[in-house]
Motif scaffolding. Structure first.
Motif, PDB file in Angstrom:
ATOM      1  N   CYS A   7     -50.206 -10.707  47.730  1.00  0.00           N
ATOM      2  CA  CYS A   7     -50.361 -10.493  49.174  1.00  0.00           C
ATOM      3  C   CYS A   7     -50.910 -11.763  49.805  1.00  0.00           C
ATOM      4  CB  CYS A   7     -51.271  -9.313  49.462  1.00  0.00           C
ATOM      5  SG  CYS A   7     -51.380  -8.929  51.228  1.00  0.00           S
ATOM      6  N   GLY A   8     -50.205 -12.259  50.800  1.00  0.00           N
ATOM      7  CA  GLY A   8     -50.554 -13.528  51.414  1.00  0.00           C
ATOM      8  C   GLY A   8     -51.380 -13.442  52.663  1.00  0.00           C
ATOM      9  N   SER A   9     -51.916 -12.278  52.979  1.00  0.00           N
ATOM     10  CA  SER A   9     -52.687 -12.168  54.208  1.00  0.00           C
ATOM     11  C   SER A   9     -53.637 -10.988  54.131  1.00  0.00           C
ATOM     12  CB  SER A   9     -51.742 -11.986  55.404  1.00  0.00           C
ATOM     13  OG  SER A   9     -52.463 -11.762  56.577  1.00  0.00           O
ATOM     14  N   SER A  14     -50.265  -6.512  56.693  1.00  0.00           N
ATOM     15  CA  SER A  14     -49.958  -7.021  55.345  1.00  0.00           C
ATOM     16  C   SER A  14     -50.831  -6.357  54.284  1.00  0.00           C
ATOM     17  CB  SER A  14     -50.163  -8.534  55.277  1.00  0.00           C
ATOM     18  OG  SER A  14     -49.289  -9.197  56.136  1.00  0.00           O
ATOM     19  N   VAL A  77     -43.842  -9.959  46.680  1.00  0.00           N
ATOM     20  CA  VAL A  77     -44.632 -10.916  47.444  1.00  0.00           C
ATOM     21  C   VAL A  77     -44.610 -10.490  48.901  1.00  0.00           C
ATOM     22  CG1 VAL A  77     -44.894 -13.326  48.137  1.00  0.00           C
ATOM     23  CG2 VAL A  77     -44.038 -12.777  45.854  1.00  0.00           C
ATOM     24  N   SER A  79     -45.813 -11.645  52.625  1.00  0.00           N
ATOM     25  CA  SER A  79     -46.252 -12.850  53.319  1.00  0.00           C
ATOM     26  C   SER A  79     -46.068 -12.716  54.820  1.00  0.00           C
ATOM     27  CB  SER A  79     -45.442 -14.055  52.829  1.00  0.00           C
ATOM     28  OG  SER A  79     -45.747 -15.204  53.602  1.00  0.00           O
ATOM     29  N   PRO A  86     -42.190 -18.482  55.483  1.00  0.00           N
ATOM     30  CA  PRO A  86     -43.332 -17.780  54.899  1.00  0.00           C
ATOM     31  C   PRO A  86     -44.590 -18.629  55.060  1.00  0.00           C
ATOM     32  CG  PRO A  86     -41.469 -17.790  53.398  1.00  0.00           C
ATOM     33  CD  PRO A  86     -41.127 -18.713  54.522  1.00  0.00           C
ATOM     34  N   ASP A  87     -45.723 -17.984  55.036  1.00  0.00           N
ATOM     35  CA  ASP A  87     -47.011 -18.679  55.149  1.00  0.00           C
ATOM     36  C   ASP A  87     -47.085 -19.831  54.150  1.00  0.00           C
ATOM     37  OD1 ASP A  87     -49.929 -18.727  56.000  1.00  0.00           O
ATOM     38  OD2 ASP A  87     -50.129 -18.399  53.841  1.00  0.00           O
ATOM     39  N   VAL A  90     -48.878 -19.145  50.900  1.00  0.00           N
ATOM     40  CA  VAL A  90     -48.081 -18.303  50.006  1.00  0.00           C
ATOM     41  C   VAL A  90     -47.020 -19.156  49.312  1.00  0.00           C
ATOM     42  CG1 VAL A  90     -46.489 -16.350  49.879  1.00  0.00           C
ATOM     43  CG2 VAL A  90     -48.509 -16.213  51.337  1.00  0.00           C
ATOM     44  N   PHE A 114     -41.968  -9.421  54.390  1.00  0.00           N
ATOM     45  CA  PHE A 114     -42.612 -10.263  55.393  1.00  0.00           C
ATOM     46  C   PHE A 114     -43.196  -9.446  56.537  1.00  0.00           C
ATOM     47  CE2 PHE A 114     -39.245 -12.550  53.292  1.00  0.00           C
ATOM     48  CZ  PHE A 114     -39.964 -13.608  52.770  1.00  0.00           C
TER      49      PHE A 114
END
Length: 187
Positions: A7-9, A14, A77, A79, A86-87, A90, A114
């Protein structure tokens, strides 16, 4: 059976979606390891040492995720998207993970999801899929990209990943027409 969820956030959509996906996998009998990408995640330095020692010289959550990836049978994933990409953190994370563990990823299913407002999920998906293709992963994708506008939107890609992980784990054939219709965008 186990999946790795990155997880990117920590934003509500998210993080909430990642929690819902983890709960869904658990309910399906699939263990789920979750790693949150830190905002200070550095990019690859190009030193090449990961090819010899199978871990990154930058000792952070990427090395821990690579260890988790050994046992995982699938990857999701999540993001955020900024300016159609994407971030960056990430992407740094995934790039380094693929360098350290590309051999661990081969033929495992992966799905990028996303959190965004707007129509740039397809572009972000294409960018993320480059890394999955590099590692010879089986990519579960959608023609418009999987976009989270609310937390429940993660359930469709989670169901598709869970189904493919179960099929690959049990060795049961995946050629039934019903299965193919449900996973119409597996590439």
């Amino acid at each position: 059976m186990k999946v790795l969820l990155i997880c990117g956030s920590d934003q509500p959509v998210s993080a909430g979606a990642a929690d819902k996906a983890a709960a869904f996998f658990t309910a399906q009998g699939i263990a789920c390891d979750t790693v949150f990408v830190q905002p200070e995640t550095k990019g690859c330095t190009g030193c090449g040492k990961c090819w010899k020692k199978r871990s990154c010289v930058i000792d952070d959550e990427v090395n821990r995720a690579a260890e988790m990836l050994k046992d995982a049978e699938g990857l999701m994933v999540v993001s955020p998207v900024y300016y159609g990409e994407p971030d960056r953190c990430v992407l740094n994370f995934i790039e380094r993970l693929m360098h350290c563990g590309a051999d661990l990823c081969a033929f495992k299913p992966a799905v990028p999801v996303f959190s965004l407002r707007g129509t740039s999920a397809a572009k972000a998906q294409a960018r993320m899929n480059e890394y999955f293709a590099y590692a010879d992963m089986t990519v579960i994708t959608h023609k418009n990209g999987y976009a989270l506008k609310r937390e429940d939107d993660i359930l469709v890609p989670a169901q598709r990943l869970a189904r493919l992980v179960m099929v690959l784990h049990t060795g049961n054939g995946c050629t039934e027409p019903e299965y193919i219709r449900e996973l119409d965008y597996v590439r």
